[in-house]
Write a protein that holds these residues in place. Structure first.
Motif, mmCIF file in Angstrom:
data_model
loop_
_atom_site.group_PDB
_atom_site.id
_atom_site.type_symbol
_atom_site.label_atom_id
_atom_site.label_comp_id
_atom_site.label_asym_id
_atom_site.label_seq_id
_atom_site.Cartn_x
_atom_site.Cartn_y
_atom_site.Cartn_z
ATOM 1 N N LEU A 280 -49.422 4.362 3.532
ATOM 2 C CA LEU A 280 -50.513 5.016 2.806
ATOM 3 C C LEU A 280 -51.867 4.486 3.274
ATOM 4 O O LEU A 280 -52.816 5.262 3.468
ATOM 5 N N TRP B 186 -57.138 10.474 6.054
ATOM 6 C CA TRP B 186 -56.257 11.448 5.414
ATOM 7 C C TRP B 186 -55.793 10.869 4.084
ATOM 8 O O TRP B 186 -54.804 10.146 4.022
ATOM 9 N N ASP C 217 -55.198 12.306 0.364
ATOM 10 C CA ASP C 217 -55.085 13.269 -0.721
ATOM 11 C C ASP C 217 -53.624 13.288 -1.152
ATOM 12 O O ASP C 217 -52.841 12.431 -0.741
ATOM 13 N N ILE C 218 -53.251 14.234 -1.969
ATOM 14 C CA ILE C 218 -51.866 14.277 -2.469
ATOM 15 C C ILE C 218 -50.865 14.515 -1.340
ATOM 16 O O ILE C 218 -49.754 13.985 -1.373
ATOM 17 N N ILE C 219 -51.269 15.256 -0.337
ATOM 18 C CA ILE C 219 -50.385 15.484 0.810
ATOM 19 C C ILE C 219 -50.132 14.159 1.545
ATOM 20 O O ILE C 219 -49.025 13.904 2.004
ATOM 21 N N VAL D 291 -50.072 11.204 0.186
ATOM 22 C CA VAL D 291 -49.143 10.412 -0.637
ATOM 23 C C VAL D 291 -47.714 10.896 -0.415
ATOM 24 O O VAL D 291 -46.788 10.088 -0.249
ATOM 25 N N ILE D 292 -47.528 12.205 -0.383
ATOM 26 C CA ILE D 292 -46.190 12.759 -0.145
ATOM 27 C C ILE D 292 -45.711 12.406 1.256
ATOM 28 O O ILE D 292 -44.551 12.005 1.449
#
Length: 90
Positions: free
Chosen positions: A18, A26, A28-30, A32-33
């Motif tokens: 992360l 980079w 954002d939620i993407i 994190v996934i």
């Protein structure tokens, strides 16, 4: 203790991935996934021995916790079969 070590190692790998994604801009939620997926793959490939040890420890812990339940179930089954045969335990 192996379970905690394995969890800590996988969490560390996730945080490192992360952080690397955040360094390249980079975040954002993407990200994190993506970090979850990448960390899972890396930890699966990099920690096979620790995973196996943690799995064995977890299996032993689950067996120990289920031992009392299994004994109580066996006792209850014996009482039910004695009652169904007309035997009384009193």
């Amino acid at each position: 203790m192996k379970i905690v070590a394995y969890w800590a190692a996988r969490t560390g790998i996730f945080l490192a991935v992360l952080a690397a994604l955040a360094l390249v801009g980079w975040f954002d939620i993407i990200a994190v996934i993506a970090a979850l997926v990448i960390a899972w793959l890396v930890s699966y490939l990099a920690l096979p021995g620790l995973r196996r040890d943690a799995q064995g420890q977890m299996a032993r812990a689950m067996d120990a916790s289920q031992r009392g339940i299994k004994a109580a179930d066996a006792e209850e089954d014996a009482e039910i079969s004695a009652d169904s045969r007309g035997e009384t335990s009193r």
